[in-house]
Design an enzyme around this catalytic site. Structure first.
Site, PDB file in Angstrom:
ATOM      1  N   HIS A 157       0.856   0.024   1.994  1.00  0.00           N
ATOM      2  CA  HIS A 157       1.705  -1.129   1.680  1.00  0.00           C
ATOM      3  C   HIS A 157       3.184  -0.768   1.543  1.00  0.00           C
ATOM      4  O   HIS A 157       4.003  -1.641   1.288  1.00  0.00           O
ATOM      5  CB  HIS A 157       1.198  -1.780   0.390  1.00  0.00           C
ATOM      6  N   ASP A 158       3.504   0.517   1.651  1.00  0.00           N
ATOM      7  CA  ASP A 158       4.902   0.946   1.504  1.00  0.00           C
ATOM      8  C   ASP A 158       5.542   1.361   2.826  1.00  0.00           C
ATOM      9  O   ASP A 158       6.743   1.626   2.866  1.00  0.00           O
ATOM     10  CB  ASP A 158       4.979   2.152   0.557  1.00  0.00           C
ATOM     11  N   ASP A 201      -0.682   5.974  -9.042  1.00  0.00           N
ATOM     12  CA  ASP A 201       0.645   5.688  -8.513  1.00  0.00           C
ATOM     13  C   ASP A 201       1.616   6.827  -8.852  1.00  0.00           C
ATOM     14  O   ASP A 201       1.651   7.311  -9.983  1.00  0.00           O
ATOM     15  CB  ASP A 201       1.124   4.374  -9.148  1.00  0.00           C
ATOM     16  N   GLU A 253      -1.190   9.555  -5.511  1.00  0.00           N
ATOM     17  CA  GLU A 253      -0.098   9.250  -4.580  1.00  0.00           C
ATOM     18  C   GLU A 253       0.992  10.291  -4.777  1.00  0.00           C
ATOM     19  O   GLU A 253       1.604  10.358  -5.846  1.00  0.00           O
ATOM     20  CB  GLU A 253       0.480   7.852  -4.810  1.00  0.00           C
ATOM     21  N   ASP A 289      -5.963   0.690  -8.957  1.00  0.00           N
ATOM     22  CA  ASP A 289      -4.654   1.317  -8.855  1.00  0.00           C
ATOM     23  C   ASP A 289      -4.142   1.528 -10.276  1.00  0.00           C
ATOM     24  O   ASP A 289      -3.974   0.567 -11.024  1.00  0.00           O
ATOM     25  CB  ASP A 289      -3.709   0.391  -8.064  1.00  0.00           C
TER      26      ASP A 289
HETATM   27  C1  GLC Z   1       4.357   3.478  -5.445  1.00  0.00           C
HETATM   28  C2  GLC Z   1       3.807   2.205  -4.875  1.00  0.00           C
HETATM   29  C3  GLC Z   1       4.949   1.313  -4.513  1.00  0.00           C
HETATM   30  C4  GLC Z   1       5.733   1.005  -5.759  1.00  0.00           C
HETATM   31  C5  GLC Z   1       6.182   2.289  -6.441  1.00  0.00           C
HETATM   32  C6  GLC Z   1       6.650   2.031  -7.822  1.00  0.00           C
HETATM   33  O1  GLC Z   1       5.060   4.220  -4.514  1.00  0.00           O
HETATM   34  O2  GLC Z   1       2.978   2.489  -3.790  1.00  0.00           O
HETATM   35  O3  GLC Z   1       4.522   0.132  -3.902  1.00  0.00           O
HETATM   36  O4  GLC Z   1       6.850   0.227  -5.452  1.00  0.00           O
HETATM   37  O5  GLC Z   1       5.121   3.202  -6.575  1.00  0.00           O
HETATM   38  O6  GLC Z   1       5.565   1.693  -8.650  1.00  0.00           O
END
Ligand code: GLC
Ligand code: MG
Length: 530
Positions: A324-325, A200, A263, A98
């Protein structure tokens, strides 16, 4: 030519804090993942993506990185990491890390130096601005976690921008020194043998140069989360981001068969730009449509058609049910439909990413107030935005703490862990775990499912609950029919699939071959013509 792993394969997301603890501190670690590689291999996935395992104050549980080129002691050491990669590769499992380029931790030495004074050599690595005309923040941008996205730094007399927590200051990606430093990070891990990165919040990297106010969101209603008060028109998805994705792509490709997964939460027509315009962008811009979609056959059929039509030439699709979000799939659609969803995820055209624990049918885990850990929930409590319910420890067996830890788990276990655990479900015919293993084995055995074409079956009761499509590679032709409702449904099969043989059903027992397919409530089937 055999398709690259990131096209033919399935990615399994591991949230390392919650997978397997090996040292009794209640937090999962790399040695724990290594110990469970046998499970991962038996499950039948091709790659693991490990959420951040780098040194971090853990304010956002690792998405606040304080050193990009090391492993947090809670997760282990670089030596543990190298061992894990070697052991995974020995089993034919790729390892995806990641990469968190948009922001660092406020404890990162770069930010500590940047903040030390206006004259600091790294001042321009972050986004520092003077107060706005009225004296307050420079503009109206709102943090994704609520509140102004600007934090005041008393000592140096300026604001800095943070799209997420104040402890996660955004880097200035227009600064070539920042780019170089972050590209060095990619080289560091690629040279260590990793097979790619999930990037990310890729669409956040570049903000409009003059930082204009974002427009108000006309659809905002209280309870959605404060970030939705404005539309992120100027703070995200700026055209210059594509050149950066292109630079990252060139680096990744220079190491051979590697993958970049971006992402990106954007509507499809904007999302597909991240495949690249003039030059290639990321290999897989995450397609989160199923994570957010209402559960209806008609809606999902339209979504598949729209997505397939929007893909630029040569672009490879991908699908996700949860991460995970977001709330887990079983929490959203219930246990029976979660099985149908698994069949959908693993039979659609495009690389699936499976979230750890979804193969057990884990639902929403209730987190008592005193156990809440997620800063998202802590900053805007009670709106149901907290992510802890989807991040709980993997239940392995019926021993104390479900075999996850010998200590106290950092988040509570699922309430039903004594029955819903890997060991038990592995021995239960027809369990969610058994279904996932069967689906993954079928996908691996059938090129039509992994790399074949997809054609939606139309005329199949558009007003009803059945979603059906054909997958085809060469002479191999399969039909997938999914009943997204709780009532029995009939589907008239096209001539080529009449009297087809069921290969797999989400419900015990198989429907008998006929020219009309009788789907039971919550049943999905894969059929092969005779
Ligand atoms: C992404 C991650 C999330 C995190 C955010 C800030 O969306 O998936 O878990 O809180 O970025 O890094
Ligand atoms: Mg541990």
């Amino acid at each position: 030519m055999i398709a690259p792993f990131w096209q033919r394969g399935v990615v399994y997301q591991i949230y390392p804090r919650s997978f397997q603890d090996s040292d009794g501190d209640g937090v999962g670690d790399l040695a724990g993942i290594e110990r469970r590689l046998g499970y991962i291999a038996d499950l039948g996935v091709d790659a693991i993506w490990i959420s951040p395992c780098f040194p971090s104050p853990m304010v956002d549980f690792g998405y606040d990185v304080s050193n990009y080129c090391d492993v947090d002691p809670r997760f282990g050491t670089l030596a543990d990491f190298d061992r894990l990669v070697a052991a995974a590769h020995a089993r034919g499992i790729r390892v995806i890390l990641d990469f968190v380029p948009n922001h660092t931790s406020d404890q990162h030495p770069w930010f500590v130096e940047s903040r030390s004074s206006k004259e600091s050599a790294r001042r321009a690595w972050y986004l520092w601005r003077d107060p706005g005309p009225g004296g307050g923040p420079p503009n109206n941008w709102i943090s994704d976690f609520g509140g102004s996205a600007w934090a005041w730094d008393e000592a140096s007399g300026q604001y800095y921008y943070h799209a997420f927590l104040p402890e996660q200051p955004d880097l200035d990606w227009r600064n070539p020194d920042v780019r170089r430093a972050m590209y060095d990070v990619l080289h560091f891990w690629l040279a260590r043998g990793v097979d790619g990165f999930r990037i990310d919040v890729l669409w956040h990297l570049i903000k409009a140069e003059t930082f204009p106010d974002n427009p108000a969101n006309p659809a905002y209603v209280a309870g959605l989360g404060e970030m939705h008060r404005v539309l992120q028109l100027h703070s995200t998805d700026q055209p210059e981001v594509h050149a950066i994705a292109g630079e990252m792509r060139r680096i990744a490709d220079s190491y051979g068969e590697r993958v970049l997964v971006g992402e990106i939460y954007l509507p499809v027509e904007r999302l597909v730009h991240y495949y690249g315009r003039e030059t290639p962008g990321v290999h897989l811009p995450f397609n989160f449509q199923l994570v957010e979609a209402p559960w209806s056959a008609r809606g999902i059929a339209a979504m598949i058609a729209e997505y397939e039509a929007a893909l630029p030439p040569g672009a490879w699709p991908n699908w996700v049910l949860g991460n995970h979000d977001r709330p887990r799939i079983a929490a959203r659609v219930g246990e029976a439909q979660a099985r149908v969803a698994a069949m959908l995820l693993l039979t659609l055209r495009g690389t699936p990413t499976l979230y750890y624990g979804d193969e057990l049918g884990l639902g929403r885990v209730e987190i008592p107030d005193r156990d809440v850990r997620d800063p998202r929930e802590l900053r805007e409590p009670g709106l149901g935005l907290g992510r802890d319910p989807s991040r709980t420890p993997m239940p392995w067996d019926a021993s104390p703490q479900a075999g996850f830890t010998s200590g106290v788990p950092w988040l509570p276990l699922n309430g039903d862990w004594r029955a819903r655990n890997v060991e038990r479900l592995a021995q239960t015919p027809g369990s969610s775990l058994a279904l996932h293993r069967d689906l993954l084995a079928l996908r691996r055995a059938r090129p039509a499912l992994s790399v074949g074409d997809l054609a939606l079956l139309d005329g199949t009761h558009p007003d009803r609950d059945v979603l059906a499509y054909e997958r085809r590679a060469g002479d191999e032709r399969l039909l997938v029919a999914l009943n997204l409702g709780g009532e029995a449904r009939e589907l008239t099969l096209p001539p080529w699939a009449a009297f087809a043989r069921p290969l797999l059903s989400t419900v015990a027992g198989a429907p008998s071959p006929s020219d009309v397919l009788r789907l039971r409530p919550d049943e999905g089937v894969v059929l092969a013509p005779r």
